[in-house]
Design a protein around this motif. Structure first.
Motif, mmCIF file in Angstrom:
data_model
loop_
_atom_site.group_PDB
_atom_site.id
_atom_site.type_symbol
_atom_site.label_atom_id
_atom_site.label_comp_id
_atom_site.label_asym_id
_atom_site.label_seq_id
_atom_site.Cartn_x
_atom_site.Cartn_y
_atom_site.Cartn_z
ATOM 1 N N THR A 52 33.716 26.541 41.578
ATOM 2 C CA THR A 52 33.902 27.851 40.956
ATOM 3 C C THR A 52 33.721 28.962 41.975
ATOM 4 O O THR A 52 34.485 29.933 41.987
ATOM 5 N N ILE A 53 32.727 28.827 42.847
ATOM 6 C CA ILE A 53 32.498 29.814 43.906
ATOM 7 C C ILE A 53 33.714 29.887 44.824
ATOM 8 O O ILE A 53 34.185 30.975 45.152
ATOM 9 N N GLU A 54 34.231 28.731 45.217
ATOM 10 C CA GLU A 54 35.393 28.716 46.108
ATOM 11 C C GLU A 54 36.620 29.321 45.432
ATOM 12 O O GLU A 54 37.372 30.080 46.060
ATOM 13 N N GLN A 55 36.823 29.036 44.170
ATOM 14 C CA GLN A 55 37.953 29.612 43.430
ATOM 15 C C GLN A 55 37.830 31.128 43.328
ATOM 16 O O GLN A 55 38.813 31.859 43.496
ATOM 17 N N LYS A 56 36.617 31.609 43.067
ATOM 18 C CA LYS A 56 36.395 33.054 42.963
ATOM 19 C C LYS A 56 36.627 33.724 44.311
ATOM 20 O O LYS A 56 37.203 34.803 44.397
ATOM 21 N N ARG A 57 36.190 33.082 45.388
ATOM 22 C CA ARG A 57 36.403 33.610 46.731
ATOM 23 C C ARG A 57 37.904 33.711 47.033
ATOM 24 O O ARG A 57 38.378 34.727 47.552
ATOM 25 N N GLU A 58 38.642 32.678 46.680
ATOM 26 C CA GLU A 58 40.093 32.696 46.898
ATOM 27 C C GLU A 58 40.769 33.771 46.050
ATOM 28 O O GLU A 58 41.676 34.459 46.527
ATOM 29 N N GLU A 59 40.311 33.913 44.811
ATOM 30 C CA GLU A 59 40.859 34.955 43.936
ATOM 31 C C GLU A 59 40.621 36.337 44.530
ATOM 32 O O GLU A 59 41.519 37.181 44.567
ATOM 33 N N MET A 60 39.409 36.574 45.015
ATOM 34 C CA MET A 60 39.073 37.866 45.597
ATOM 35 C C MET A 60 39.941 38.154 46.823
ATOM 36 O O MET A 60 40.432 39.278 46.999
ATOM 37 N N THR A 61 40.174 37.139 47.648
ATOM 38 C CA THR A 61 41.015 37.299 48.834
ATOM 39 C C THR A 61 42.448 37.652 48.450
ATOM 40 O O THR A 61 43.058 38.540 49.053
ATOM 41 N N ARG A 62 42.975 36.964 47.440
ATOM 42 C CA ARG A 62 44.338 37.258 46.985
ATOM 43 C C ARG A 62 44.455 38.697 46.470
ATOM 44 O O ARG A 62 45.401 39.413 46.812
ATOM 45 N N ILE A 63 43.487 39.115 45.666
ATOM 46 C CA ILE A 63 43.519 40.475 45.119
ATOM 47 C C ILE A 63 43.393 41.497 46.241
ATOM 48 O O ILE A 63 44.106 42.509 46.262
ATOM 49 N N ALA A 64 42.494 41.246 47.188
ATOM 50 C CA ALA A 64 42.288 42.180 48.299
ATOM 51 C C ALA A 64 43.546 42.311 49.145
ATOM 52 O O ALA A 64 43.893 43.413 49.596
ATOM 53 N N THR A 65 44.250 41.208 49.347
ATOM 54 C CA THR A 65 45.484 41.241 50.122
ATOM 55 C C THR A 65 46.548 42.083 49.410
ATOM 56 O O THR A 65 47.273 42.849 50.034
ATOM 57 N N ARG A 66 46.582 41.956 48.113
ATOM 58 C CA ARG A 66 47.593 42.639 47.316
ATOM 59 C C ARG A 66 47.244 44.106 47.050
ATOM 60 O O ARG A 66 48.109 44.973 47.105
ATOM 61 N N GLU A 67 45.952 44.387 46.779
ATOM 62 C CA GLU A 67 45.570 45.718 46.296
ATOM 63 C C GLU A 67 44.647 46.501 47.225
ATOM 64 O O GLU A 67 44.346 47.652 46.943
#
Length: 51
Positions: A7-22
């Motif tokens: 779950t931690i790794e998934q959240k980290r990946e989600e945050m990276t994707r959002i940061a790249t986009r927004e």
């Protein structure tokens, strides 16, 4: 790897994707970062009890 670690790794990946986009200062990134912090804190508390 246990469920909390996944779950931690998934959240980290989600945050990276959002940061790249927004961008890093996006409210979505900040909220995701706070959620990640909470998950990491739970992880540390859990494993501190085991040691």
């Amino acid at each position: 790897m246990n469920q909390l670690q996944r779950t931690i790794e998934q959240k980290r990946e989600e945050m990276t994707r959002i940061a790249t986009r927004e961008g890093l200062t996006s409210q979505k990134v900040i909220r995701c970062s706070q959620e990640l912090d909470q998950l990491i804190n739970h992880y540390l508390i859990f494993y501190k009890r085991l040691s």
